[in-house]
Design a protein around this motif. Sequence first.
Motif, PDB file in Angstrom:
ATOM      1  N   GLU A   1     -14.698  27.314  25.448  1.00 55.74           N
ATOM      2  CA  GLU A   1     -14.313  28.554  24.774  1.00 55.74           C
ATOM      3  C   GLU A   1     -13.351  29.367  25.641  1.00 55.74           C
ATOM      4  OE1 GLU A   1     -16.304  32.716  23.088  1.00 55.74           O
ATOM      5  OE2 GLU A   1     -17.584  31.129  23.912  1.00 55.74           O
ATOM      6  N   MET A   2     -13.637  29.475  26.933  1.00 53.51           N
ATOM      7  CA  MET A   2     -12.784  30.255  27.821  1.00 53.51           C
ATOM      8  C   MET A   2     -11.425  29.585  27.992  1.00 53.51           C
ATOM      9  SD  MET A   2     -12.520  33.054  29.322  1.00 53.51           S
ATOM     10  CE  MET A   2     -14.210  33.432  28.808  1.00 53.51           C
ATOM     11  N   PHE A   3     -11.405  28.273  28.108  1.00 45.07           N
ATOM     12  CA  PHE A   3     -10.152  27.535  28.214  1.00 45.07           C
ATOM     13  C   PHE A   3      -9.289  27.791  26.979  1.00 45.07           C
ATOM     14  CE2 PHE A   3      -8.247  22.999  28.794  1.00 45.07           C
ATOM     15  CZ  PHE A   3      -7.092  23.545  29.326  1.00 45.07           C
ATOM     16  N   GLU A   4      -9.894  27.755  25.811  1.00 51.52           N
ATOM     17  CA  GLU A   4      -9.148  28.016  24.571  1.00 51.52           C
ATOM     18  C   GLU A   4      -8.558  29.424  24.571  1.00 51.52           C
ATOM     19  OE1 GLU A   4     -12.046  27.264  21.586  1.00 51.52           O
ATOM     20  OE2 GLU A   4     -11.940  25.066  21.806  1.00 51.52           O
ATOM     21  N   ARG A   5      -9.314  30.385  25.107  1.00 52.48           N
ATOM     22  CA  ARG A   5      -8.809  31.765  25.151  1.00 52.48           C
ATOM     23  C   ARG A   5      -7.614  31.875  26.100  1.00 52.48           C
ATOM     24  NH1 ARG A   5     -13.928  35.692  25.959  1.00 52.48           N
ATOM     25  NH2 ARG A   5     -12.313  37.285  25.677  1.00 52.48           N
TER      26      ARG A   5
ATOM     27  N   ALA B   1       2.662  32.468  35.479  1.00 45.72           N
ATOM     28  CA  ALA B   1       1.843  31.516  34.724  1.00 45.72           C
ATOM     29  C   ALA B   1       0.457  32.098  34.474  1.00 45.72           C
ATOM     30  CB  ALA B   1       1.715  30.181  35.460  1.00 45.72           C
ATOM     31  N   ILE B   2      -0.239  31.481  33.534  1.00 46.92           N
ATOM     32  CA  ILE B   2      -1.644  31.756  33.248  1.00 46.92           C
ATOM     33  C   ILE B   2      -2.477  30.666  33.901  1.00 46.92           C
ATOM     34  CG2 ILE B   2      -3.386  31.993  31.444  1.00 46.92           C
ATOM     35  CD1 ILE B   2      -1.297  34.272  31.518  1.00 46.92           C
ATOM     36  N   GLY B   3      -3.498  31.068  34.656  1.00 47.06           N
ATOM     37  CA  GLY B   3      -4.353  30.095  35.302  1.00 47.06           C
ATOM     38  C   GLY B   3      -4.720  30.525  36.722  1.00 47.06           C
ATOM     39  N   GLU B   4      -5.599  29.841  37.453  1.00 47.29           N
ATOM     40  CA  GLU B   4      -5.927  28.558  36.907  1.00 47.29           C
ATOM     41  C   GLU B   4      -7.071  28.682  35.918  1.00 47.29           C
ATOM     42  OE1 GLU B   4      -8.132  25.577  39.605  1.00 47.29           O
ATOM     43  OE2 GLU B   4      -7.423  27.090  41.047  1.00 47.29           O
ATOM     44  N   THR B   5      -7.079  27.757  34.983  1.00 42.12           N
ATOM     45  CA  THR B   5      -8.092  27.694  33.955  1.00 42.12           C
ATOM     46  C   THR B   5      -8.289  26.223  33.622  1.00 42.12           C
ATOM     47  OG1 THR B   5      -8.665  28.401  31.711  1.00 42.12           O
ATOM     48  CG2 THR B   5      -6.349  27.942  32.125  1.00 42.12           C
ATOM     49  N   GLY B   6      -9.270  25.937  32.790  1.00 39.37           N
ATOM     50  CA  GLY B   6      -9.457  24.538  32.419  1.00 39.37           C
ATOM     51  C   GLY B   6     -10.916  24.170  32.277  1.00 39.37           C
TER      52      GLY B   6
ATOM     53  N   HIS C   1     -20.687  24.463  36.868  1.00 39.32           N
ATOM     54  CA  HIS C   1     -21.232  25.769  37.253  1.00 39.32           C
ATOM     55  C   HIS C   1     -21.317  26.713  36.061  1.00 39.32           C
ATOM     56  CE1 HIS C   1     -21.438  24.573  41.319  1.00 39.32           C
ATOM     57  NE2 HIS C   1     -20.161  24.714  41.625  1.00 39.32           N
ATOM     58  N   SER C   2     -20.504  26.470  35.053  1.00 41.55           N
ATOM     59  CA  SER C   2     -20.622  27.142  33.759  1.00 41.55           C
ATOM     60  C   SER C   2     -20.876  26.072  32.696  1.00 41.55           C
ATOM     61  CB  SER C   2     -19.337  27.902  33.407  1.00 41.55           C
ATOM     62  OG  SER C   2     -19.188  29.055  34.206  1.00 41.55           O
ATOM     63  N   PRO C   3     -21.688  26.391  31.674  1.00 42.49           N
ATOM     64  CA  PRO C   3     -21.982  25.397  30.639  1.00 42.49           C
ATOM     65  C   PRO C   3     -20.706  24.899  29.961  1.00 42.49           C
ATOM     66  CG  PRO C   3     -23.437  27.294  30.452  1.00 42.49           C
ATOM     67  CD  PRO C   3     -22.388  27.676  31.443  1.00 42.49           C
ATOM     68  N   ARG C   4     -20.705  23.647  29.559  1.00 39.10           N
ATOM     69  CA  ARG C   4     -19.500  23.063  28.955  1.00 39.10           C
ATOM     70  C   ARG C   4     -18.995  23.842  27.746  1.00 39.10           C
ATOM     71  NH1 ARG C   4     -19.782  16.430  29.383  1.00 39.10           N
ATOM     72  NH2 ARG C   4     -20.275  16.351  31.631  1.00 39.10           N
ATOM     73  N   PRO C   5     -19.859  24.260  26.817  1.00 37.90           N
ATOM     74  CA  PRO C   5     -19.339  25.018  25.670  1.00 37.90           C
ATOM     75  C   PRO C   5     -18.664  26.318  26.082  1.00 37.90           C
ATOM     76  CG  PRO C   5     -21.542  24.192  25.193  1.00 37.90           C
ATOM     77  CD  PRO C   5     -21.297  23.954  26.645  1.00 37.90           C
ATOM     78  N   VAL C   6     -19.192  26.973  27.107  1.00 34.49           N
ATOM     79  CA  VAL C   6     -18.592  28.217  27.588  1.00 34.49           C
ATOM     80  C   VAL C   6     -17.240  27.926  28.237  1.00 34.49           C
ATOM     81  CG1 VAL C   6     -18.878  30.165  29.169  1.00 34.49           C
ATOM     82  CG2 VAL C   6     -20.846  29.281  27.906  1.00 34.49           C
ATOM     83  N   GLN C   7     -17.168  26.846  29.005  1.00 33.45           N
ATOM     84  CA  GLN C   7     -15.898  26.459  29.607  1.00 33.45           C
ATOM     85  C   GLN C   7     -14.844  26.196  28.533  1.00 33.45           C
ATOM     86  OE1 GLN C   7     -15.693  23.557  32.805  1.00 33.45           O
ATOM     87  NE2 GLN C   7     -17.923  23.681  33.094  1.00 33.45           N
TER      88      GLN C   7
ATOM     89  N   LEU D   1       7.183  34.953  47.005  1.00 33.73           N
ATOM     90  CA  LEU D   1       5.825  34.736  46.516  1.00 33.73           C
ATOM     91  C   LEU D   1       5.719  35.181  45.068  1.00 33.73           C
ATOM     92  CD1 LEU D   1       5.298  34.319  49.534  1.00 33.73           C
ATOM     93  CD2 LEU D   1       3.135  35.545  49.255  1.00 33.73           C
ATOM     94  N   TYR D   2       5.046  34.371  44.274  1.00 36.30           N
ATOM     95  CA  TYR D   2       4.793  34.656  42.865  1.00 36.30           C
ATOM     96  C   TYR D   2       3.312  34.450  42.599  1.00 36.30           C
ATOM     97  CZ  TYR D   2       9.840  34.324  42.692  1.00 36.30           C
ATOM     98  OH  TYR D   2      11.180  34.527  42.931  1.00 36.30           O
ATOM     99  N   ALA D   3       2.829  34.943  41.479  1.00 31.94           N
ATOM    100  CA  ALA D   3       1.400  34.904  41.197  1.00 31.94           C
ATOM    101  C   ALA D   3       1.123  34.308  39.825  1.00 31.94           C
ATOM    102  CB  ALA D   3       0.813  36.316  41.277  1.00 31.94           C
ATOM    103  N   THR D   4      -0.116  33.850  39.662  1.00 35.84           N
ATOM    104  CA  THR D   4      -0.646  33.489  38.350  1.00 35.84           C
ATOM    105  C   THR D   4      -1.947  34.261  38.142  1.00 35.84           C
ATOM    106  OG1 THR D   4      -2.155  31.664  38.904  1.00 35.84           O
ATOM    107  CG2 THR D   4       0.210  31.147  38.792  1.00 35.84           C
ATOM    108  N   VAL D   5      -2.362  34.398  36.888  1.00 39.42           N
ATOM    109  CA  VAL D   5      -3.619  35.099  36.597  1.00 39.42           C
ATOM    110  C   VAL D   5      -4.459  34.279  35.631  1.00 39.42           C
ATOM    111  CG1 VAL D   5      -2.700  37.394  37.068  1.00 39.42           C
ATOM    112  CG2 VAL D   5      -2.534  36.489  34.763  1.00 39.42           C
ATOM    113  N   GLY D   6      -5.745  34.177  35.939  1.00 37.75           N
ATOM    114  CA  GLY D   6      -6.670  33.424  35.107  1.00 37.75           C
ATOM    115  C   GLY D   6      -8.049  33.453  35.717  1.00 37.75           C
ATOM    116  N   MET D   7      -8.916  32.529  35.270  1.00 38.62           N
ATOM    117  CA  MET D   7     -10.245  32.375  35.862  1.00 38.62           C
ATOM    118  C   MET D   7     -10.607  30.906  35.885  1.00 38.62           C
ATOM    119  SD  MET D   7     -11.537  35.147  37.062  1.00 38.62           S
ATOM    120  CE  MET D   7     -13.287  34.804  37.219  1.00 38.62           C
ATOM    121  N   HIS D   8     -11.134  30.475  37.001  1.00 41.70           N
ATOM    122  CA  HIS D   8     -11.557  29.088  37.197  1.00 41.70           C
ATOM    123  C   HIS D   8     -12.691  28.754  36.231  1.00 41.70           C
ATOM    124  CE1 HIS D   8     -12.986  25.502  39.296  1.00 41.70           C
ATOM    125  NE2 HIS D   8     -11.877  25.534  40.024  1.00 41.70           N
ATOM    126  N   PRO D   9     -12.741  27.509  35.742  1.00 40.09           N
ATOM    127  CA  PRO D   9     -13.846  27.149  34.833  1.00 40.09           C
ATOM    128  C   PRO D   9     -15.228  27.317  35.446  1.00 40.09           C
ATOM    129  CG  PRO D   9     -12.587  25.206  35.497  1.00 40.09           C
ATOM    130  CD  PRO D   9     -11.776  26.397  35.877  1.00 40.09           C
TER     131      PRO D   9
END
Length: 281
Positions: free
Chosen positions: A117-121, A97-102, A109-115, A64-72
Motif C-alpha cells: 500500500e505504501m509503495f503504491e502511494r 526523486a521520490i524514494g527510497e521506497t519499495g 519489518h512491516s507487513p507485506r500488505p502495508v508495504q 548534492l541533491y536529495a530524494t524524499v520517501g520512506m523505506h519499506p
Amino acid sequence: MNSRPPALIDTHCHIQTEEFDEDRDEVLARAREAGVETLIVVGGAGDLSTNDLAVRLAEEHAGLYATVGMHPHDAKDVAAEDMDRLRSLAAHPKVVAIGETGLDFHYEHSPRPVQREMFERFVGLAQETRLPIVVHNRKSDREAAETLRNGGGSLEGVIHCFTSDAAAARAFLDQGFYLSFSGIVTFKNAEALRDIARWVPLDRLLIETDAPFLAPVPKRGRRNEPAYVRFVAETLARVREVEVEEIAGAINRNARTLFRLPSGETARESAAGSTAPWQPA
C-alpha cells in the motif's frame, strides 16, 4: 599528463545519517578528491527526519541533491501527515526523486500488505510530482515489477542496489528502469551479479555506494562513503572489458538524464547552497 580521476556520480548514499555526524565535511572532501563531485542523498532510511536532513544537506552544498520517501521497513509507521510533509519537501528545487521506497520481503519489518500500500502511494506521488522513483526491492521481484507497471508508462526510475536475477533485470529494463549496482558487485561471491552487469545496456546502468552500508572490496567491513563508488565503477569496467572513463561517462549521462541534473559549470553554480533555507509553500 592529466592524473585527475574521471568524474563520477554516487546516485544513492545516506550521508545525512548519524554515522557521518563526526566527519561529514571530511567525507565530502574525500569524495571530491576522488572525483565524486555529485551525490544523491537519499531520504527515508530510518525515519521521517532523514528526509529533512537530506534536503538540508543538499541546500548547504554544491553538487548534492536529495530524494524524499520512506523505506519499506518503516511503511507501518507512515501517517497521513507524513505523506503531506513529503509532498511539500518534494517541491524543493534540489529534490530530484521520490524514494527510497519499495518492497522488502526478506526482513518484513512491516507487513507485506502495508508495504504494498505504501509503495503504491509513493508511486502515485512520483506520478503527481513528475519525479523519478528510487526503488528498494528485496525478494519481491514480481510484486515490485507489478506495482511499477500499474503506475503507468510515464513512470521513470531506478532499481537501487540491484541484486536480483537475470529474469528480474530484464523485466525491470523492459519497463524502462535503470539498474544501479553497489559495492556488492565487487564481492567475491557475486559472480552471478557480475554476469548481469556485463550485459545491462550501457544507457541503463548506474552505480552507487548506499553509504554507510555495503562497502566495496577492498574496503569491505568498513563504513562505506561516496569516495568508494570508484571501486564499483572500476569493477564494472573490468567485467565489461572497457576503460573506466567509458563507464564513468555513461553513468554520468544516465544519472543526469534520469534525475535531470545540470551539467558542467552550470551544475556547480546552480547547486550552490542558498543564503536562506527554502520553505515549502
